[in-house]
Scaffold this motif. Structure first.
Motif, PDB file in Angstrom:
ATOM      1  N   ALA A   1      -9.931  -3.289 -17.635  1.00  0.00           N
ATOM      2  CA  ALA A   1      -8.956  -2.482 -17.044  1.00  0.00           C
ATOM      3  C   ALA A   1      -7.922  -1.737 -18.073  1.00  0.00           C
ATOM      4  CB  ALA A   1      -8.122  -3.281 -15.932  1.00  0.00           C
TER       5      ALA A   1
ATOM      6  N   ILE B   1      -5.682   2.427 -17.871  1.00  0.00           N
ATOM      7  CA  ILE B   1      -4.305   2.598 -17.526  1.00  0.00           C
ATOM      8  C   ILE B   1      -3.641   4.015 -17.968  1.00  0.00           C
ATOM      9  CG2 ILE B   1      -2.064   1.616 -17.297  1.00  0.00           C
ATOM     10  CD1 ILE B   1      -3.879  -0.334 -16.346  1.00  0.00           C
TER      11      ILE B   1
ATOM     12  N   GLN C   1      -0.929   1.881  -6.353  1.00  0.00           N
ATOM     13  CA  GLN C   1      -1.990   2.177  -7.187  1.00  0.00           C
ATOM     14  C   GLN C   1      -1.853   1.766  -8.637  1.00  0.00           C
ATOM     15  OE1 GLN C   1      -0.846   6.500  -6.279  1.00  0.00           O
ATOM     16  NE2 GLN C   1      -2.957   6.769  -5.649  1.00  0.00           N
TER      17      GLN C   1
ATOM     18  N   ASP D   1      -2.822  -0.605 -11.907  1.00  0.00           N
ATOM     19  CA  ASP D   1      -4.026  -1.260 -11.689  1.00  0.00           C
ATOM     20  C   ASP D   1      -4.008  -2.725 -12.088  1.00  0.00           C
ATOM     21  OD1 ASP D   1      -6.153   1.150 -11.633  1.00  0.00           O
ATOM     22  OD2 ASP D   1      -4.606   1.780 -13.286  1.00  0.00           O
TER      23      ASP D   1
ATOM     24  N   TYR E   1     -13.417  -4.398 -13.954  1.00  0.00           N
ATOM     25  CA  TYR E   1     -12.591  -3.313 -13.199  1.00  0.00           C
ATOM     26  C   TYR E   1     -13.163  -1.904 -13.202  1.00  0.00           C
ATOM     27  CZ  TYR E   1      -8.461  -1.321 -11.594  1.00  0.00           C
ATOM     28  OH  TYR E   1      -7.617  -0.561 -10.600  1.00  0.00           O
TER      29      TYR E   1
ATOM     30  N   LYS F   1     -12.617   1.994 -11.445  1.00  0.00           N
ATOM     31  CA  LYS F   1     -11.719   2.764 -11.294  1.00  0.00           C
ATOM     32  C   LYS F   1     -12.255   4.355 -11.102  1.00  0.00           C
ATOM     33  CE  LYS F   1      -7.008   4.644 -12.830  1.00  0.00           C
ATOM     34  NZ  LYS F   1      -5.875   4.376 -13.819  1.00  0.00           N
TER      35      LYS F   1
ATOM     36  N   GLU G   1     -10.776   8.078 -10.634  1.00  0.00           N
ATOM     37  CA  GLU G   1      -9.740   8.955 -10.763  1.00  0.00           C
ATOM     38  C   GLU G   1     -10.197  10.206 -10.995  1.00  0.00           C
ATOM     39  OE1 GLU G   1      -8.212   7.294 -14.640  1.00  0.00           O
ATOM     40  OE2 GLU G   1      -9.979   7.441 -15.488  1.00  0.00           O
TER      41      GLU G   1
ATOM     42  N   ALA H   1      -5.313   5.700  -9.856  1.00  0.00           N
ATOM     43  CA  ALA H   1      -6.398   5.454  -9.036  1.00  0.00           C
ATOM     44  C   ALA H   1      -6.479   6.054  -7.701  1.00  0.00           C
ATOM     45  CB  ALA H   1      -6.885   4.006  -8.966  1.00  0.00           C
TER      46      ALA H   1
ATOM     47  N   GLY I   1      -9.410   1.594  -6.747  1.00  0.00           N
ATOM     48  CA  GLY I   1      -9.877   0.961  -8.108  1.00  0.00           C
ATOM     49  C   GLY I   1      -9.934  -0.560  -7.276  1.00  0.00           C
TER      50      GLY I   1
ATOM     51  N   THR J   1      -6.918  -1.525  -5.526  1.00  0.00           N
ATOM     52  CA  THR J   1      -6.155  -0.838  -5.905  1.00  0.00           C
ATOM     53  C   THR J   1      -6.081   0.567  -5.101  1.00  0.00           C
ATOM     54  OG1 THR J   1      -6.327  -1.741  -8.131  1.00  0.00           O
ATOM     55  CG2 THR J   1      -4.898   0.473  -7.729  1.00  0.00           C
TER      56      THR J   1
ATOM     57  N   THR K   1      -1.098  -3.557  -3.094  1.00  0.00           N
ATOM     58  CA  THR K   1      -2.451  -4.095  -3.711  1.00  0.00           C
ATOM     59  C   THR K   1      -2.967  -5.145  -2.621  1.00  0.00           C
ATOM     60  OG1 THR K   1      -1.698  -4.077  -5.910  1.00  0.00           O
ATOM     61  CG2 THR K   1      -3.233  -5.183  -5.587  1.00  0.00           C
TER      62      THR K   1
END
Ligand SMILES: Cc1cc2nc3c(=O)[nH]c(=O)nc-3n(C[C@H](O)[C@H](O)[C@H](O)COP(=O)(O)OP(=O)(O)OC[C@H]3O[C@@H](n4cnc5c(N)ncnc54)[C@H](O)[C@@H]3O)c2cc1C
Length: 294
Positions: free
Chosen positions: A97, A101, A122, A124, A183, A185, A187, A194, A197, A217, A223
């Motif tokens: 992760a 970020i 959103q 992470d 992790y 994601k 995007e 995300a 995520g 996410t 969350t």
């Protein structure tokens, strides 16, 4: 836009910072400023007092206790975690992760703890820490208390902290076996928040999953802990059947909304795909390890 007028204090001790929060009306902690400052500039937040914690000593650390418990201090930046050998070797979900970020500029200043406190659906880190069964430690004049991540966020941009509490660290429990997971994601552009995520964390011992956690996410008002999906993995080996069952249950736990980033159906499909992908990778990684050990 410029922020509203505010008072600024930069104390040099935690006690002083807590006293300022206790005595100040409508005060806010400032850590990396990567979420709070934009909000202030847009005037979505107009605190009367900012208590900058960047001068507080001893809050920038990541360390493992003798029993394997991981502690991350409130001033540990995203970039420190991105470059962390400790995470790379022992925390696959966190290590995956950290580089996802935002962008390098935000990662240089922003903090994991600030991200948890900000409680952005959103964000992470919240999914990652939730999947690991983590908690935060908050300090005030009443002492310290540990708050499980599962109880920390009460809604979008809301948490259970009292106005005079400062989170001093995030805590990740020790692995019960070998830690696996990841992790992923989606995007729109590199550095974006995300669209979807998925954090998956597993502890595997003797070929059996002893702990599983799945955090989602960007697919709900906050969350999401996909607890039924995680339960479907626990107490058994990772198999194609358990993987697809967990992926379907995780998608069912998501509450996505159709928006400019994609339809709800599409986002749910991404959850299924990401859970399957991470778990399949973990199961391969684990069999490779077992073969090497044999
Ligand atoms: C362009 C841009 C892109 C971004 N993209 C992403 C992304 O892709 N993924 C992602 O997860 N995040 C993203 N972020 C947010 C970023 O990760 C922030 O660093 C993080 O959300 C907040 O951490 P901070 O240290 O900057 O906190 P701050 O902005 O200083 O504070 C955020 C909130 O938490 C509170 N707070 C902070 N620390 C404490 C503490 N120790 N105790 C109590 N309360 C505290 C503050 O009072 C404030 O309400 C992005 C930000 C920007 C500007």
């Amino acid at each position: 836009m410029y922020p509203s007028r505010f008072r600024y204090e930069a104390p040099h001790s935690l006690d002083e910072a807590i006293a300022l929060l206790r005595d100040g009306d409508d005060a806010k902690v400032l850590a990396g400023g990567q979420s709070l400052v934009p909000l202030m500039k847009l005037r979505f937040a107009s605190p009367e007092l900012l208590v900058d914690i960047n001068n507080l000593p001893g809050l920038a650390y990541q360390r493992s206790d003798p029993d394997g418990t991981l502690r991350i201090g409130a001033l540990t930046r995203h970039v420190d975690l991105e470059k962390s050998e400790l995470l790379r070797t022992s925390q696959p979900t966190m290590a995956a992760a950290a580089p996802l970020i935002a962008d390098p500029i935000v990662r240089n200043r922003g903090t994991l703890v600030g991200s948890l406190c900000h409680a952005d659906p959103q964000g992470d880190w919240a999914s990652v820490v939730l999947s690991l069964g983590g908690s935060v430690v908050a300090q005030s004049t009443r002492g310290r208390r540990s708050i499980p991540m599962a109880n920390f966020v009460t809604g979008p941009f809301q948490n259970v902290l009292d106005p005079d509490e400062i989170v001093v660290e995030a805590v990740i429990p020790a692995a019960r076996g070998q830690r696996a997971g990841g992790y992923l994601k989606l995007e729109r552009r590199v550095g974006d928040f995300a669209t979807v995520g998925v954090a998956v964390s597993l502890d595997i011992s003797g070929g059996t999953v002893t702990h599983a956690g799945i955090g989602l996410t960007g697919v709900g008002g906050s969350t999401i802990a996909a607890t039924e999906a995680a339960a479907a993995l626990t107490g058994r080996p990772l198999t194609p059947e358990s993987i697809s069952q967990a992926a379907e249950l995780a998608a069912a736990a998501a509450r996505p909304r159709t928006d400019h980033r994609g339809s709800a159906e599409y986002k749910r499909h991404i959850v299924t795909t990401f859970v399957e992908r991470i778990l399949t990778g973990s199961s391969r990684g684990h069999s490779d390890e077992a073969e090497r050990a044999a």
